[in-house]
Design a protein around this motif. Structure first.
Motif, PDB file in Angstrom:
ATOM      1  N   PRO A 311      41.375  43.629  41.674  1.00 57.49           N
ATOM      2  CA  PRO A 311      42.147  42.394  41.455  1.00 57.49           C
ATOM      3  C   PRO A 311      43.288  42.206  42.448  1.00 57.49           C
ATOM      4  O   PRO A 311      43.712  41.072  42.701  1.00 57.49           O
ATOM      5  CB  PRO A 311      42.670  42.562  40.027  1.00 57.49           C
ATOM      6  CG  PRO A 311      41.726  43.503  39.376  1.00 57.49           C
ATOM      7  CD  PRO A 311      41.330  44.457  40.465  1.00 57.49           C
ATOM      8  N   GLU A 312      43.816  43.326  43.019  1.00 56.83           N
ATOM      9  CA  GLU A 312      44.842  43.194  44.046  1.00 56.83           C
ATOM     10  C   GLU A 312      44.271  42.542  45.299  1.00 56.83           C
ATOM     11  O   GLU A 312      44.980  41.850  46.027  1.00 56.83           O
ATOM     12  CB  GLU A 312      45.420  44.561  44.411  1.00 56.83           C
ATOM     13  CG  GLU A 312      46.212  45.237  43.312  1.00 56.83           C
ATOM     14  CD  GLU A 312      46.742  46.594  43.734  1.00 56.83           C
ATOM     15  OE1 GLU A 312      47.476  46.668  44.748  1.00 56.83           O
ATOM     16  OE2 GLU A 312      46.408  47.598  43.067  1.00 56.83           O
ATOM     17  N   VAL A 313      43.001  42.789  45.549  1.00 52.22           N
ATOM     18  CA  VAL A 313      42.344  42.209  46.718  1.00 52.22           C
ATOM     19  C   VAL A 313      41.881  40.788  46.430  1.00 52.22           C
ATOM     20  O   VAL A 313      42.170  39.854  47.175  1.00 52.22           O
ATOM     21  CB  VAL A 313      41.144  43.080  47.151  1.00 52.22           C
ATOM     22  CG1 VAL A 313      40.441  42.461  48.368  1.00 52.22           C
ATOM     23  CG2 VAL A 313      41.590  44.497  47.455  1.00 52.22           C
ATOM     24  N   GLY A 314      41.162  40.608  45.318  1.00 56.57           N
ATOM     25  CA  GLY A 314      40.530  39.326  45.030  1.00 56.57           C
ATOM     26  C   GLY A 314      41.429  38.297  44.407  1.00 56.57           C
ATOM     27  O   GLY A 314      41.207  37.094  44.590  1.00 56.57           O
ATOM     28  N   GLY A 315      42.458  38.735  43.665  1.00 51.32           N
ATOM     29  CA  GLY A 315      43.318  37.768  42.991  1.00 51.32           C
ATOM     30  C   GLY A 315      42.512  36.824  42.121  1.00 51.32           C
ATOM     31  O   GLY A 315      41.590  37.229  41.404  1.00 51.32           O
ATOM     32  N   GLU A 316      42.835  35.543  42.201  1.00 52.90           N
ATOM     33  CA  GLU A 316      42.086  34.519  41.465  1.00 52.90           C
ATOM     34  C   GLU A 316      41.036  33.846  42.349  1.00 52.90           C
ATOM     35  O   GLU A 316      40.489  32.816  41.966  1.00 52.90           O
ATOM     36  CB  GLU A 316      43.059  33.467  40.912  1.00 52.90           C
ATOM     37  CG  GLU A 316      44.057  34.030  39.911  1.00 52.90           C
ATOM     38  CD  GLU A 316      43.364  34.718  38.740  1.00 52.90           C
ATOM     39  OE1 GLU A 316      42.407  34.144  38.189  1.00 52.90           O
ATOM     40  OE2 GLU A 316      43.783  35.851  38.388  1.00 52.90           O
TER      41      GLU A 316
END
Length: 379
Positions: A311-316
């Motif tokens: 999630p740190e890479v992809g975010g939303e």
């Protein structure tokens, strides 16, 4: 005065992989920032690193480091000798190995610590050695660099590492190499895969248990088995040791197509990622998730999990799924049935990827090197 940095690139494998992309991107950015660099490398890489960092001093390491004994000899004796020879103020080791008697500050990159939390999803032949070496590096290095906050927190949790000695430096992405592809690039890759324009779900990575490929296969089957024109599944990348992959492939119905092209050249990856209906990378454990970022940089709609740093890479800007087959199948179905959402995700992923650069990563590395020099030998 800026420190002279000795970067040990001798561990980069011939197929480069994620470690090679990390070292290449970092080295070029450090050079562009004016860092005082020396690079130890295998002889086959001498020309490559000379081109990436023309002002750096390139030092050829041993001719062969394939065996553990030769690797240990180099790390413990050869590398400290080279450090003295080039007058290095700090040594950066981009893997978990560290010389016990470096006699100068050392900075070690620990890419992930999933083998401590989930040893069963790693190669059992390597696990004991890598865990021991990682513990030693975490204890003895002047500073540690990790590619995500999640990896930092896990390092503190499982090894009781001092958080004050850990620096987070996100990986970057080469935006020239990983770009939105032209129609010609996507057609060339599609033809090479034997798909000739047929839609496909893309996967890139090793066939290791933590990459969750068996559940990806089963989920794709669930999503596609009743479709009149189902997309193919392309499993690209190096080999691995996940015995469940073949078992999962054996359940694929005759009407569905799986393509296993093996290693793909770097120049093919924009067309491969950007030409896919979706890129599915449902890993259960990563230190960063570089293929996720690279697929985003190619303008691909990406499906991954919320595990670890992803999630740190992809975010939303990416779609998420739980790692079980049923959830992966449902998530793939939603993407297949919603071209507007795929376009929205593709645009958001591309925009978010622009915030990751090797320059920013190199700046964080330089700060870590300088801190290592400042605190040595007190650390």
């Amino acid at each position: 005065m800026a420190p002279r940095i000795l970067l040990d690139a001798t561990a980069v494998p011939a197929d480069r992989g994620a470690l090679g992309r990390y070292v290449d991107g970092l080295l070029r950015a450090l050079h562009e920032l004016g860092a005082d660099l020396a690079v130890a490398c295998q002889r086959a890489d001498e020309e490559r690193y000379g081109e990436l960092a023309p002002r750096a001093r390139i030092v050829k390491g041993p001719a062969a480091l394939a065996h553990r004994a030769s690797r240990l000899s180099w790390e413990q004796s050869g590398l400290p000798y080279v450090a003295r020879q080039v007058g290095a103020d700090v040594i950066h080791l981009p893997t978990y190995m560290i010389p016990i008697q470096a006699n100068r500050p050392t900075v070690v990159t620990i890419h992930d610590v999933t083998l401590f939390a989930e040893p069963e999803v790693h190669d059992p032949v390597r696990t004991t050695f890598v865990k021991s070496a990682t513990r030693t590096a975490a204890r003895r290095a002047t500073r540690l660099i990790v590619p995500s906050r999640a990896t930092r927190d896990e390092l503190v949790r499982v090894l009781d590492a001092d958080p004050g000695h850990i620096d987070v430096a996100y990986h970057g992405v080469d935006h020239e190499a990983f770009h939105r592809p032209s129609e010609e690039e996507t057609k060339r890759v599609s033809d090479r895969l034997g798909l000739h324009g047929r839609p496909y779900i893309a996967y890139l990575g090793a066939l290791e248990p933590r990459k969750n490929v068996p559940n990806l296969i089963r989920g794709w089957v669930r999503a596609c088995e009743d479709r009149p024109d189902p997309p193919a599944l392309v499993l690209a990348g190096s080999g691995g040791w996940d015995d469940e992959v073949d078992a999962a492939l054996a359940t694929v119905p005759l009407g569905l197509r799986v393509v296993r092209p093996g290693y793909l050249a770097w120049t093919s990856l924009p067309g491969f990622f950007g030409g896919a209906l979706a890129v599915a990378l449902p890993s259960t454990g990563e230190g960063f998730g570089l293929p996720v970022l690279e697929a985003m940089s190619c303008g691909a709609p990406v499906l991954t999990t919320r595990r670890g740093p992803l999630p740190e890479v992809g975010g939303e800007a990416v779609a998420y799924t739980e790692p079980d087959a049923a959830a992966i199948g449902a998530a793939l179905e939603r993407l297949m049935d919603d071209p507007d959402r795929r376009r929205t995700l593709a645009d958001a992923a591309y925009a978010r990827s622009q915030g990751f650069s090797w320059t920013a990563s190199a700046e964080a590395h330089l700060a870590s090197y300088e801190q290592a020099v400042a605190q040595y030998p007190a650390g």
